[in-house]
Scaffold this motif. Structure first.
Motif, PDB file in Angstrom:
ATOM      1  N   ALA A 287       0.846  -1.187   0.000  1.00 39.75           N
ATOM      2  CA  ALA A 287       0.000   0.000   0.000  1.00 39.75           C
ATOM      3  C   ALA A 287       0.883   1.238   0.000  1.00 39.75           C
ATOM      4  O   ALA A 287       2.064   1.186   0.356  1.00 39.75           O
ATOM      5  N   VAL A 288       0.282   2.345  -0.429  1.00 43.19           N
ATOM      6  CA  VAL A 288       1.018   3.597  -0.602  1.00 43.19           C
ATOM      7  C   VAL A 288       0.317   4.687   0.190  1.00 43.19           C
ATOM      8  O   VAL A 288      -0.894   4.884   0.050  1.00 43.19           O
ATOM      9  N   GLY A 289       1.066   5.365   1.036  1.00 41.48           N
ATOM     10  CA  GLY A 289       0.509   6.453   1.834  1.00 41.48           C
ATOM     11  C   GLY A 289       0.634   7.782   1.106  1.00 41.48           C
ATOM     12  O   GLY A 289       1.562   7.986   0.320  1.00 41.48           O
ATOM     13  N   LEU A 290      -0.323   8.682   1.361  1.00 43.23           N
ATOM     14  CA  LEU A 290      -0.228  10.080   0.900  1.00 43.23           C
ATOM     15  C   LEU A 290       0.039  10.189  -0.600  1.00 43.23           C
ATOM     16  O   LEU A 290       0.894  10.948  -1.028  1.00 43.23           O
ATOM     17  N   ASN A 291      -0.720   9.448  -1.402  1.00 47.83           N
ATOM     18  CA  ASN A 291      -0.436   9.466  -2.844  1.00 47.83           C
ATOM     19  C   ASN A 291      -1.425  10.305  -3.647  1.00 47.83           C
ATOM     20  O   ASN A 291      -1.393  10.299  -4.867  1.00 47.83           O
ATOM     21  N   TYR A 292      -2.318  11.011  -2.963  1.00 48.36           N
ATOM     22  CA  TYR A 292      -3.150  12.020  -3.646  1.00 48.36           C
ATOM     23  C   TYR A 292      -2.800  13.351  -2.991  1.00 48.36           C
ATOM     24  O   TYR A 292      -2.728  13.453  -1.765  1.00 48.36           O
ATOM     25  N   ARG A 293      -2.625  14.377  -3.817  1.00 48.70           N
ATOM     26  CA  ARG A 293      -2.214  15.681  -3.282  1.00 48.70           C
ATOM     27  C   ARG A 293      -3.187  16.182  -2.219  1.00 48.70           C
ATOM     28  O   ARG A 293      -2.780  16.654  -1.157  1.00 48.70           O
ATOM     29  N   ASP A 294      -4.501  16.036  -2.506  1.00 51.29           N
ATOM     30  CA  ASP A 294      -5.492  16.580  -1.562  1.00 51.29           C
ATOM     31  C   ASP A 294      -5.452  15.826  -0.227  1.00 51.29           C
ATOM     32  O   ASP A 294      -5.647  16.423   0.828  1.00 51.29           O
TER      33      ASP A 294
ATOM     34  N   LEU B 190      -2.154  -1.304  -3.550  1.00 50.87           N
ATOM     35  CA  LEU B 190      -3.174  -0.293  -3.240  1.00 50.87           C
ATOM     36  C   LEU B 190      -2.536   1.069  -3.466  1.00 50.87           C
ATOM     37  O   LEU B 190      -1.478   1.369  -2.899  1.00 50.87           O
ATOM     38  N   THR B 191      -3.174   1.893  -4.298  1.00 52.17           N
ATOM     39  CA  THR B 191      -2.488   3.062  -4.846  1.00 52.17           C
ATOM     40  C   THR B 191      -2.648   4.336  -4.032  1.00 52.17           C
ATOM     41  O   THR B 191      -2.179   5.390  -4.444  1.00 52.17           O
ATOM     42  N   GLY B 192      -3.310   4.250  -2.879  1.00 55.04           N
ATOM     43  CA  GLY B 192      -3.478   5.442  -2.043  1.00 55.04           C
ATOM     44  C   GLY B 192      -4.905   5.953  -2.107  1.00 55.04           C
ATOM     45  O   GLY B 192      -5.699   5.533  -2.955  1.00 55.04           O
ATOM     46  N   THR B 193      -5.233   6.849  -1.182  1.00 50.83           N
ATOM     47  CA  THR B 193      -6.616   7.326  -1.073  1.00 50.83           C
ATOM     48  C   THR B 193      -6.685   8.835  -1.239  1.00 50.83           C
ATOM     49  O   THR B 193      -5.752   9.549  -0.856  1.00 50.83           O
ATOM     50  N   PRO B 194      -7.783   9.327  -1.817  1.00 46.70           N
ATOM     51  CA  PRO B 194      -7.931  10.780  -1.946  1.00 46.70           C
ATOM     52  C   PRO B 194      -8.374  11.443  -0.641  1.00 46.70           C
ATOM     53  O   PRO B 194      -8.546  10.776   0.386  1.00 46.70           O
ATOM     54  N   ALA B 195      -8.583  12.747  -0.695  1.00 36.69           N
ATOM     55  CA  ALA B 195      -9.054  13.499   0.472  1.00 36.69           C
ATOM     56  C   ALA B 195     -10.430  13.015   0.891  1.00 36.69           C
ATOM     57  O   ALA B 195     -11.152  12.400   0.115  1.00 36.69           O
ATOM     58  N   GLY B 196     -10.776  13.296   2.154  1.00 41.92           N
ATOM     59  CA  GLY B 196     -12.124  13.022   2.632  1.00 41.92           C
ATOM     60  C   GLY B 196     -12.218  11.884   3.625  1.00 41.92           C
ATOM     61  O   GLY B 196     -13.326  11.480   3.985  1.00 41.92           O
ATOM     62  N   VAL B 197     -11.069  11.370   4.083  1.00 40.93           N
ATOM     63  CA  VAL B 197     -11.129  10.322   5.108  1.00 40.93           C
ATOM     64  C   VAL B 197     -11.674  10.930   6.408  1.00 40.93           C
ATOM     65  O   VAL B 197     -11.637  12.152   6.607  1.00 40.93           O
ATOM     66  N   GLY B 198     -12.170  10.060   7.291  1.00 40.65           N
ATOM     67  CA  GLY B 198     -12.750  10.532   8.550  1.00 40.65           C
ATOM     68  C   GLY B 198     -11.764  11.329   9.378  1.00 40.65           C
ATOM     69  O   GLY B 198     -12.115  12.323  10.016  1.00 40.65           O
ATOM     70  N   LEU B 199     -10.498  10.920   9.339  1.00 39.90           N
ATOM     71  CA  LEU B 199      -9.430  11.593  10.078  1.00 39.90           C
ATOM     72  C   LEU B 199      -9.278  13.046   9.649  1.00 39.90           C
ATOM     73  O   LEU B 199      -8.927  13.910  10.455  1.00 39.90           O
ATOM     74  N   GLY B 200      -9.555  13.339   8.366  1.00 42.27           N
ATOM     75  CA  GLY B 200      -9.313  14.678   7.831  1.00 42.27           C
ATOM     76  C   GLY B 200     -10.498  15.622   8.004  1.00 42.27           C
ATOM     77  O   GLY B 200     -10.421  16.784   7.638  1.00 42.27           O
ATOM     78  N   ARG B 201     -11.604  15.114   8.545  1.00 42.17           N
ATOM     79  CA  ARG B 201     -12.787  15.962   8.689  1.00 42.17           C
ATOM     80  C   ARG B 201     -12.705  16.787   9.976  1.00 42.17           C
ATOM     81  O   ARG B 201     -11.948  16.454  10.883  1.00 42.17           O
ATOM     82  N   THR B 202     -13.485  17.862  10.031  1.00 43.40           N
ATOM     83  CA  THR B 202     -13.517  18.714  11.224  1.00 43.40           C
ATOM     84  C   THR B 202     -14.909  18.708  11.811  1.00 43.40           C
ATOM     85  O   THR B 202     -15.832  19.227  11.182  1.00 43.40           O
ATOM     86  N   PRO B 203     -15.137  18.133  12.985  1.00 44.61           N
ATOM     87  CA  PRO B 203     -14.148  17.314  13.710  1.00 44.61           C
ATOM     88  C   PRO B 203     -14.011  15.955  13.037  1.00 44.61           C
ATOM     89  O   PRO B 203     -14.866  15.592  12.222  1.00 44.61           O
ATOM     90  N   PRO B 204     -12.949  15.186  13.366  1.00 39.81           N
ATOM     91  CA  PRO B 204     -12.790  13.853  12.786  1.00 39.81           C
ATOM     92  C   PRO B 204     -14.053  13.015  13.018  1.00 39.81           C
ATOM     93  O   PRO B 204     -14.687  13.110  14.077  1.00 39.81           O
ATOM     94  N   THR B 205     -14.419  12.245  12.009  1.00 34.13           N
ATOM     95  CA  THR B 205     -15.661  11.459  12.055  1.00 34.13           C
ATOM     96  C   THR B 205     -15.315  10.011  11.748  1.00 34.13           C
ATOM     97  O   THR B 205     -14.924   9.700  10.630  1.00 34.13           O
ATOM     98  N   TYR B 206     -15.465   9.150  12.735  1.00 39.30           N
ATOM     99  CA  TYR B 206     -15.049   7.760  12.528  1.00 39.30           C
ATOM    100  C   TYR B 206     -16.254   6.849  12.355  1.00 39.30           C
ATOM    101  O   TYR B 206     -17.397   7.238  12.638  1.00 39.30           O
ATOM    102  N   LEU B 207     -15.973   5.651  11.862  1.00 43.80           N
ATOM    103  CA  LEU B 207     -17.037   4.694  11.560  1.00 43.80           C
ATOM    104  C   LEU B 207     -17.579   4.068  12.840  1.00 43.80           C
ATOM    105  O   LEU B 207     -16.825   3.809  13.786  1.00 43.80           O
ATOM    106  N   ARG B 208     -18.885   3.795  12.807  1.00 46.28           N
ATOM    107  CA  ARG B 208     -19.543   3.151  13.946  1.00 46.28           C
ATOM    108  C   ARG B 208     -20.242   1.891  13.471  1.00 46.28           C
ATOM    109  O   ARG B 208     -20.521   1.729  12.279  1.00 46.28           O
ATOM    110  N   SER B 209     -20.538   1.041  14.439  1.00 42.65           N
ATOM    111  CA  SER B 209     -21.206  -0.209  14.096  1.00 42.65           C
ATOM    112  C   SER B 209     -22.520   0.089  13.373  1.00 42.65           C
ATOM    113  O   SER B 209     -23.281   0.967  13.789  1.00 42.65           O
TER     114      SER B 209
END
Ligand code: ZN
Length: 261
Positions: free
Chosen positions: A53-60, A217-236
Motif C-alpha cells: 500500500a502507498v501512503g499520501l499518494n493524492y495531493r489533496d 493499493l495506490t493510495g486514497t484521496p481526500a475526505g477520510v474521517g481523520l481529515g474531517r472537522t471534527p474527525p468522524t469515525y465509523l460506527r457499528s
C-alpha cells in the motif's frame, strides 16, 4: 470456491496459471463450465501473496493530513489475512475508537515483475479492483505502526472482481467515490495520483519481486474521517461503499465484534 470470468449474466469457470513466470494468469477451463452469475456469491477476487500500500499518494489527501508531499512513494505492507470479500462485514473491535475508511484503486499483478521499467509496467498487470484500506487510526498513530493499524482482520475489503485492462480505456482517469450511509465522503479521480501506477510498479520492483496475484493499493484521496472537522469515525452499522467508475463497487457494513473468535 471457483474462479470465474463474467460473460454477460453468466460465469465461466477459469483456472489461475501457476505463479512461476506465467505469461497469463487466467485460462479457461475445458470443457467450459458455465453458471448464471449471482453477485451475492462473490468473495474477494484474489488471495494476494502480499499487499503493498502507498501512503499520501493524492495531493489533496496529503494536504488534509497536514503532511508534506512525499519525494518517494511511501510504502507499507497490509497483511493478506486482512482481505475480505466485496460485501463482507468490517469488524470493529472494542478497543478501536478511530475506525476509518480509505477508498482505493487496487492493481492486481498478472506477470512477475522484477526491476521493470515504467514503460513496461502495464504489461505486468492483470487488471484493476476496488479496495477499502480500512484503518484503525488509534493503532496506526499511537506508536507509528502503520502495518498493525491497517492489518486487522477484515481491514481489506476487495472486489467485486478484477476488471482486466482491456476493459478499462484509461486507468489513470477513473472517478473514485466513497460513501458512508449514502453520503459522499471522498470524490476524486485516479488522475490525481502523485505517483502513477507505472511509477509505483517500477519503484516497488526495484526492491522486491511482484508476483501474480499480489495487490498494489495506490493510495486514497481526500475526505477520510481523520481529515474531517471534527474527525468522524465509523460506527457499528455504518455502510461504506467504494465505487470506481468502470471498475466496480464494493459495499461493506461495520459490525462491532467481541474481539475473540
Ligand atoms: Zn491507504
Amino acid at each position: 470456491m471457483r474462479t470465474v470470468r463474467l460473460d454477460g449474466d453468466e460465469a465461466v469457470e477459469v483456472s489461475l496459471a501457476d505463479r512461476d513466470g506465467c505469461e497469463e494468469m487466467v485460462r479457461e477451463v475445458t470443457p467450459a463450465r458455465r453458471w448464471r452469475f449471482d453477485p451475492a456469491s462473490l468473495v474477494a477476487p484474489v488471495r494476494p501473496g502480499k499487499i503493498i500500500a502507498v501512503g499520501l499518494n493524492y495531493r489533496d489527501h496529503a494536504q488534509e493530513s497536514g503532511m508534506a508531499l512525499p519525494e518517494r512513494p511511501l510504502l507499507f505492507a497490509k497483511l493478506p489475512s486482512s482481505v475480505v470479500g466485496p460485501h463482507d462485514d468490517i469488524h470493529l473491535l472494542p478497543e478501536v475508537t478511530q475506525l476509518d475508511y480509505e477508498g482505493e484503486l487496487g492493481v492486481v499483478i498478472g506477470r512477475r515483475a522484477r526491476s521493470i521499467p515504467r514503460e513496461h509496467a502495464w504489461d505486468h498487470v492483470l487488471g484493476l479492483t476496488v479496495a477499502n484500506d480500512v484503518s484503525a487510526r488509534d493503532a496506526q498513530f499511537v506508536d507509528g505502526q502503520w502495518t498493525r493499524g491497517k492489518s486487522f482482520d477484515t481491514f481489506c475489503p476487495l472486489g467485486p472482481w478484477v476488471r482486466t485492462l482491456d476493459e478499462v480505456p484509461d486507468p489513470q482517469a477513473l472517478p473514485i467515490t466513497t460513501r458512508v450511509n449514502g453520503e459522499v465522503r471522498q470524490a476524486s479521480d485516479t488522475g490525481q495520483l502523485i505517483f502513477s501506477v507505472p511509477d509505483l510498479l517500477a519503484y516497488c520492483s526495484r526492491y522486491f519481486t511482484l508476483e501474480p496475484g499480489d495487490v498494489l493499493l495506490t493510495g486514497t484521496p481526500a475526505g477520510v474521517g481523520l481529515g474531517r472537522t471534527p474527525p468522524t469515525y465509523l460506527r457499528s452499522g455504518d455502510v461504506v461503499e467504494v465505487d470506481i467508475a468502470g471498475v466496480g463497487r464494493i459495499r461493506n457494513t461495520v459490525r462491532a465484534v467481541g474481539g475473540r473468535s
